[in-house]
Design a protein around this motif. Structure first.
Motif, PDB file in Angstrom:
ATOM      1  N   VAL A 128      51.431  30.196  21.614  1.00  0.00           N
ATOM      2  CA  VAL A 128      50.635  29.903  20.418  1.00  0.00           C
ATOM      3  C   VAL A 128      50.016  28.508  20.728  1.00  0.00           C
ATOM      4  O   VAL A 128      50.665  27.683  21.341  1.00  0.00           O
ATOM      5  N   THR A 129      48.991  28.361  20.295  1.00  0.00           N
ATOM      6  CA  THR A 129      48.158  27.089  20.402  1.00  0.00           C
ATOM      7  C   THR A 129      47.677  26.512  19.365  1.00  0.00           C
ATOM      8  O   THR A 129      46.895  27.344  18.369  1.00  0.00           O
ATOM      9  N   ASN A 130      47.783  25.188  18.979  1.00  0.00           N
ATOM     10  CA  ASN A 130      47.302  24.610  18.059  1.00  0.00           C
ATOM     11  C   ASN A 130      45.679  24.380  18.343  1.00  0.00           C
ATOM     12  O   ASN A 130      45.293  23.493  19.194  1.00  0.00           O
ATOM     13  N   SER A 131      44.717  25.102  17.632  1.00  0.00           N
ATOM     14  CA  SER A 131      43.453  24.907  17.966  1.00  0.00           C
ATOM     15  C   SER A 131      42.478  24.019  17.163  1.00  0.00           C
ATOM     16  O   SER A 131      41.381  23.920  17.192  1.00  0.00           O
ATOM     17  N   GLY A 132      43.218  23.615  16.255  1.00  0.00           N
ATOM     18  CA  GLY A 132      42.648  22.427  15.189  1.00  0.00           C
ATOM     19  C   GLY A 132      42.575  20.914  15.699  1.00  0.00           C
ATOM     20  O   GLY A 132      42.994  20.847  16.893  1.00  0.00           O
ATOM     21  N   GLN A 133      42.490  20.235  14.544  1.00  0.00           N
ATOM     22  CA  GLN A 133      42.262  18.667  14.890  1.00  0.00           C
ATOM     23  C   GLN A 133      43.472  17.930  14.524  1.00  0.00           C
ATOM     24  O   GLN A 133      43.384  16.776  14.618  1.00  0.00           O
ATOM     25  N   ARG A 134      44.327  18.606  13.667  1.00  0.00           N
ATOM     26  CA  ARG A 134      45.318  18.162  13.237  1.00  0.00           C
ATOM     27  C   ARG A 134      46.911  18.465  13.835  1.00  0.00           C
ATOM     28  O   ARG A 134      47.027  19.487  13.929  1.00  0.00           O
ATOM     29  N   LYS A 135      48.044  17.607  13.900  1.00  0.00           N
ATOM     30  CA  LYS A 135      49.258  18.092  14.207  1.00  0.00           C
ATOM     31  C   LYS A 135      49.569  19.163  13.038  1.00  0.00           C
ATOM     32  O   LYS A 135      49.257  18.571  11.686  1.00  0.00           O
ATOM     33  N   GLY A 136      50.338  20.185  13.284  1.00  0.00           N
ATOM     34  CA  GLY A 136      50.798  20.918  12.485  1.00  0.00           C
ATOM     35  C   GLY A 136      51.742  21.985  12.768  1.00  0.00           C
ATOM     36  O   GLY A 136      52.154  21.991  13.905  1.00  0.00           O
ATOM     37  N   ALA A 137      52.481  22.650  11.926  1.00  0.00           N
ATOM     38  CA  ALA A 137      53.547  23.555  12.124  1.00  0.00           C
ATOM     39  C   ALA A 137      53.089  25.066  11.616  1.00  0.00           C
ATOM     40  O   ALA A 137      52.278  25.247  10.613  1.00  0.00           O
ATOM     41  N   ASP A 138      53.126  26.063  12.811  1.00  0.00           N
ATOM     42  CA  ASP A 138      53.157  27.311  12.183  1.00  0.00           C
ATOM     43  C   ASP A 138      54.240  28.079  12.302  1.00  0.00           C
ATOM     44  O   ASP A 138      55.425  27.898  12.731  1.00  0.00           O
ATOM     45  N   VAL A 139      54.240  29.240  11.457  1.00  0.00           N
ATOM     46  CA  VAL A 139      55.409  30.169  11.230  1.00  0.00           C
ATOM     47  C   VAL A 139      55.091  31.428  12.062  1.00  0.00           C
ATOM     48  O   VAL A 139      54.282  32.341  11.437  1.00  0.00           O
ATOM     49  N   LEU A 140      55.829  31.488  12.928  1.00  0.00           N
ATOM     50  CA  LEU A 140      55.561  33.194  13.844  1.00  0.00           C
ATOM     51  C   LEU A 140      56.359  34.024  13.050  1.00  0.00           C
ATOM     52  O   LEU A 140      57.488  33.967  13.004  1.00  0.00           O
ATOM     53  N   GLN A 141      55.765  35.084  12.926  1.00  0.00           N
ATOM     54  CA  GLN A 141      56.457  36.253  12.057  1.00  0.00           C
ATOM     55  C   GLN A 141      56.183  37.682  12.951  1.00  0.00           C
ATOM     56  O   GLN A 141      55.176  37.991  13.154  1.00  0.00           O
ATOM     57  N   ILE A 142      57.288  38.114  13.400  1.00  0.00           N
ATOM     58  CA  ILE A 142      57.008  39.183  14.017  1.00  0.00           C
ATOM     59  C   ILE A 142      57.742  40.553  13.213  1.00  0.00           C
ATOM     60  O   ILE A 142      58.875  40.546  12.981  1.00  0.00           O
ATOM     61  N   TYR A 143      56.808  41.777  13.145  1.00  0.00           N
ATOM     62  CA  TYR A 143      57.175  42.561  12.287  1.00  0.00           C
ATOM     63  C   TYR A 143      57.332  44.053  13.234  1.00  0.00           C
ATOM     64  O   TYR A 143      56.610  43.868  14.274  1.00  0.00           O
ATOM     65  N   LEU A 144      58.004  44.772  12.677  1.00  0.00           N
ATOM     66  CA  LEU A 144      58.005  46.178  13.588  1.00  0.00           C
ATOM     67  C   LEU A 144      58.201  47.161  12.719  1.00  0.00           C
ATOM     68  O   LEU A 144      58.868  47.347  11.548  1.00  0.00           O
ATOM     69  N   HIS A 145      57.630  48.394  13.135  1.00  0.00           N
ATOM     70  CA  HIS A 145      57.831  49.818  12.469  1.00  0.00           C
ATOM     71  C   HIS A 145      57.632  50.681  13.547  1.00  0.00           C
ATOM     72  O   HIS A 145      57.016  50.695  14.448  1.00  0.00           O
ATOM     73  N   PRO A 146      58.452  51.952  13.327  1.00  0.00           N
ATOM     74  CA  PRO A 146      58.280  53.126  14.170  1.00  0.00           C
ATOM     75  C   PRO A 146      56.824  53.641  13.973  1.00  0.00           C
ATOM     76  O   PRO A 146      56.015  53.735  12.881  1.00  0.00           O
ATOM     77  N   VAL A 147      56.380  54.245  15.129  1.00  0.00           N
ATOM     78  CA  VAL A 147      54.948  54.601  15.298  1.00  0.00           C
ATOM     79  C   VAL A 147      54.731  55.903  14.473  1.00  0.00           C
ATOM     80  O   VAL A 147      53.720  56.177  13.717  1.00  0.00           O
ATOM     81  N   ASP A 148      55.896  56.728  14.244  1.00  0.00           N
ATOM     82  CA  ASP A 148      55.951  57.949  13.293  1.00  0.00           C
ATOM     83  C   ASP A 148      55.963  57.618  11.877  1.00  0.00           C
ATOM     84  O   ASP A 148      55.795  58.440  11.022  1.00  0.00           O
ATOM     85  N   GLN A 149      55.697  56.244  11.483  1.00  0.00           N
ATOM     86  CA  GLN A 149      55.891  55.739  10.154  1.00  0.00           C
ATOM     87  C   GLN A 149      57.054  56.237   9.116  1.00  0.00           C
ATOM     88  O   GLN A 149      56.914  56.217   8.038  1.00  0.00           O
ATOM     89  N   ARG A 150      58.182  56.363   9.851  1.00  0.00           N
ATOM     90  CA  ARG A 150      59.197  56.830   8.915  1.00  0.00           C
ATOM     91  C   ARG A 150      59.893  55.511   7.849  1.00  0.00           C
ATOM     92  O   ARG A 150      60.597  55.944   7.113  1.00  0.00           O
ATOM     93  N   TYR A 151      59.526  54.516   8.545  1.00  0.00           N
ATOM     94  CA  TYR A 151      59.800  53.273   7.478  1.00  0.00           C
ATOM     95  C   TYR A 151      58.640  52.304   7.756  1.00  0.00           C
ATOM     96  O   TYR A 151      57.940  52.336   8.839  1.00  0.00           O
ATOM     97  N   VAL A 152      58.437  51.470   6.549  1.00  0.00           N
ATOM     98  CA  VAL A 152      57.180  50.599   6.920  1.00  0.00           C
ATOM     99  C   VAL A 152      57.682  49.270   7.607  1.00  0.00           C
ATOM    100  O   VAL A 152      58.914  49.167   8.250  1.00  0.00           O
ATOM    101  N   SER A 153      56.650  48.594   7.952  1.00  0.00           N
ATOM    102  CA  SER A 153      56.999  47.262   8.741  1.00  0.00           C
ATOM    103  C   SER A 153      58.234  46.390   8.054  1.00  0.00           C
ATOM    104  O   SER A 153      58.326  46.281   6.849  1.00  0.00           O
ATOM    105  N   ARG A 154      59.027  46.008   8.863  1.00  0.00           N
ATOM    106  CA  ARG A 154      59.972  44.976   8.720  1.00  0.00           C
ATOM    107  C   ARG A 154      60.163  43.844   9.671  1.00  0.00           C
ATOM    108  O   ARG A 154      59.908  43.838  10.659  1.00  0.00           O
ATOM    109  N   LEU A 155      60.424  42.399   9.059  1.00  0.00           N
ATOM    110  CA  LEU A 155      60.316  41.531   9.641  1.00  0.00           C
ATOM    111  C   LEU A 155      61.643  41.447  10.517  1.00  0.00           C
ATOM    112  O   LEU A 155      62.697  41.549  10.044  1.00  0.00           O
TER     113      LEU A 155
END
Length: 717
Positions: free
Chosen positions: A620-647
């Motif tokens: 992750v890169t801060n591409s702007g002009q100010r110091k800041g914080a980002d929240v990385l969110q990783i979601y997952l779901h099976p390709v066959d869609q038996r359930y929707v994305s989950r954090l």
């Protein structure tokens, strides 16, 4: 005097056993039930009680101090002014804490609560709100954390860990599926075991693993037709069985319904016994032991669990004594830093924010912003000295007030802005407000939505008066900024008309300064929504609410119409953002959403499976002009869609401008799995899974996949 439990090298279990063997039966039962230590009507405080939620007498001959129990996660309360003039630091609402996505902040604020509790003489804190937010209109949502089990569990667990580091036991509550206040003593939350394990119970399970709380508190409600305090599945099968929980289970105040049945189901203590129909865990429980309905070993187990938890956190070795040595200024700064991380920027048209300093005229309108910031009501309400107190609701026989914490956004804005003129108006006179708005460089409108224990929100809208006020001001000034002080999501019919919107939640003792810091750029906003903001109630799985007139929300009151079932299998484990994904609806703002004054770029998303661990790395890169914080969110779901994305994992990352960092995250395996009811175990099905880096639950910025072998895992006996 030296006691047997002080022998060197003893574990908490061994110390508890030594004390238990020396206790009389009367001493044991004195710890199994107790009244609320806040006088009602003609009652007086028990001898030795500080005045708080509960008091259980000490055993001086064994070196065991009294148990003094206080509310809550958000600070040390003094409900009903039971300790007149008592000061305390008010933390921001649980929703704001979760919006930080920062476990370190949860632990730091937990430590602060523990320090103040200990300094005031309390050794048990009724904290650790870990209920999953299924009902966005719920009156106690501000005490809880989020609609996601991983975020809730991690943040609650670290908060509990912080509290207990100060020799103070923390609970987690309200176990389980306790989403609403309307009819809370007559509602049965009905939900399949698999859905419960994958959602509400998973949040508590993670919180227990991280925080190892000394006590667990069930709610007032029923779960699948059984009172939570008499629910063998919840208390014995899951909590004490599958999870091997070693602490004690205390009822909520006035939530016990029996003696033998409750004790055998796993309840260890009847709290607030004076609010129940009778003191079940005194003579009725003694009679049940005499009759052979409850074995003596069960009574000993109850007491042993309490002692073990107190010894585990050092509450017996380091007895709390009121000494008042509290650095309130330092604690206020902790509360301010929490608020600064959890305030969420929802809209920022044409980079309206941050506002430029040195304006000729700024107008601040509404929500008592000249005095302070709104807080939630009920047993968690903290009342620092200098709070503004307005009429609220009658709560369990105690008048609970609508409190504004003494942290004025108006004065914070004056300090941050450097403006020549900053004017405050209440907003009650719309004509006056719109007239003043015409000549202001910018207008900051504070909108409030008050929630309390025993009081659900009726709908998701602000009051009609506030909506009209915002529309009228925005029509006169294009630089209209709305700051929301709410206990949950609200609809925004004026959204397109205003320049910027800030979700400040209930921001606590440093809230005014934190809001001003965000508005003028001293703080770069980094909060992310821990709960979906629906576009309307029609999008919810339960759009119609229970009629508050048809039921009661207070314990000990007559029940009208019997038990009210609520079918939570409508959404099952797909709570919040998962429901919106499943039904393909577009919310007003999605879970995980939040803007910044800088920008971030992402690259090199990679997934590796190492044994049972699944890890993600990315840059992750801060591409702007100010110091800041980002929240990385990783979601997952099976390709066959038996359930929707989950954090499946998250991480808050602070970066300087142009700084890059490689981040490694590990998936929570129970999010990938589903619960197999027949085999009573978790099952990860073999196959390909999509792995998504999301700006929020609705917006993907990078994706990859991983092929996983099938496997099962459960609980060791």
């Amino acid at each position: 005097m030296r006691f047997d439990w002080q022998e060197a090298g003893l574990s908490a279990d061994e110390k508890a056993d030594k004390v238990l063997k020396a206790m009389t039966e009367e001493e044991k039962f004195a710890w199994l039930s107790g009244p609320m230590a806040i006088p009602l009507d003609d009652e007086t405080l028990p001898d030795g009680a500080i005045g708080s939620a509960a008091y259980y007498p000490g055993i001086p001959r064994l070196g065991i101090p009294a148990m003094q129990q206080s509310d809550a996660s958000l600070g040390i309360t003094a409900l009903g002014d039971v300790r007149p003039g008592d000061n305390a630091t008010a933390l921001a609402s649980g929703l704001l804490l979760a919006a930080t996505f920062n476990p370190e902040m949860a632990e730091r604020t937990g430590e602060m609560v523990g320090r103040e509790a200990f300094a005031k003489g309390f050794n048990v804190q009724l904290a650790g709100g870990a209920n999953l937010i299924r009902e966005p209109r719920g009156g106690r949502n501000f005490e809880y954390l989020s609609e996601d089990p991983v975020l809730t569990g991690v943040m609650a667990g670290h908060s509990v860990r912080g509290i207990q580091s100060q020799h103070v036991v923390s609970t987690v509550k309200h176990f389980a599926v306790n989403p609403q206040e309307t009819g809370r003593v007559v509602v049965s939350s009905n939900l399949s075991e698999s859905a419960m394990r994958e959602s509400d119970l998973l949040a508590f399970e993670i919180a227990n693993e991280i925080g190892q709380p000394g006590s667990v508190m069930p709610g007032y409600n029923l779960v699948n037709g059984e009172w939570a305090t008499e629910n063998t599945f919840l208390l014995n099968d899951v909590l004490k069985g599958d999870w091997h929980y070693p602490g004690w289970v205390m009822s909520d105040w006035g939530a016990t319904h029996s003696a033998a049945k409750a004790a055998l189901a796993g309840l260890d203590v009847q709290s607030g016994a004076n609010l129940d129909q009778q003191v079940w865990f005194d003579q009725p429980l003694k009679d049940a032991v005499t009759a052979g309905e409850v074995p003596q070993s069960r009574i000993d187990d109850m007491v042993r669990r309490i002692l073990r938890s107190l010894f585990t956190v050092g509450a017996i070795e380091h007895p709390a004594q009121p000494h008042g040595d509290i650095d309130y200024m330092a604690h206020r700064l902790i509360a301010q830093r929490e608020a600064e991380q959890g305030i969420v920027l929802l809209k920022n048209s044409h980079q309206t924010l941050p506002l430029k300093r040195g304006a000729a005229k700024l107008l601040v309108v509404g929500a008592h912003a000249d005095h302070g910031v709104l807080s939630g009501g009920g047993s968690s309400a903290v009342t620092p000295v200098g709070s503004l107190r307005l009429p609220g609701v009658d709560f369990m026989g105690i008048e609970t007030e609508k409190v504004f914490h003494p942290s004025s956004p108006f004065w914070g804005i004056r300090a941050e802005s450097g403006a020549a003129e900053v004017t405050y108006l209440s907003g009650e006179n719309i004509a006056e407000a719109t007239e003043q708005a015409r000549t202001a460089d910018a207008v900051i409108v504070f909108a409030e939505e008050w929630r309390s224990e025993a009081l659900d929100a009726q709908g998701l809208s602000l009051s009609d008066e506030q909506n009209l006020l915002i529309q009228a001001i925005a029509a006169q000034n294009q630089q209209t900024i709305v700051v929301l002080e709410t206990g949950g999501p609200v609809t925004m019919p004026w959204l397109d008309a205003v320049a910027a919107v800030v979700a400040a939640w209930y921001p606590g003792s440093g809230g005014g300064e934190a809001i001003a810091g965000v508005l003028f750029g001293r703080v770069n906003p980094s909060g992310r929504l821990p709960i979906t903001f629906p576009a309307s109630e029609a999008q919810l799985p339960h759009p119609e609410q229970i009629d508050p007139e048809s039921t009661t929300s207070l314990p000990g009151m007559p029940v009208k119409g019997g038990i009210i079932p609520v079918d939570y299998d409508v959404e099952g484990s797909d709570v919040g953002y998962r429901w919106f994904m499943r039904t393909q609806q577009t919310p007003l703002f999605p879970f995980g959403y939040g803007l910044s004054y800088t920008s971030f770029d992402y690259s090199d998303l990679n997934v590796t499976a190492e044994g049972s661990d699944i890890n993600v790395t990315l840059t992750v890169t801060n591409s702007g002009q100010r110091k800041g914080a980002d929240v990385l969110q990783i979601y997952l779901h099976p390709v066959d869609q038996r359930y929707v994305s989950r954090l499946a994992a998250f991480r808050r990352v602070e970066l300087q401008p142009a700084e890059s960092r490689q981040v490694r995250l590990t998936f929570e395996p129970r999010v990938i799995a589903c619960w197999d009811e027949e085999q009573s175990q978790w099952l990860i099905e073999q196959g390909r899974y999509q792995v998504l880096l999301g700006k929020n639950a609705s917006e993907t910025v990078l994706s990859t996949h991983v092929d996983l072998p099938g496997r099962t895992f459960g609980y060791q006996v």
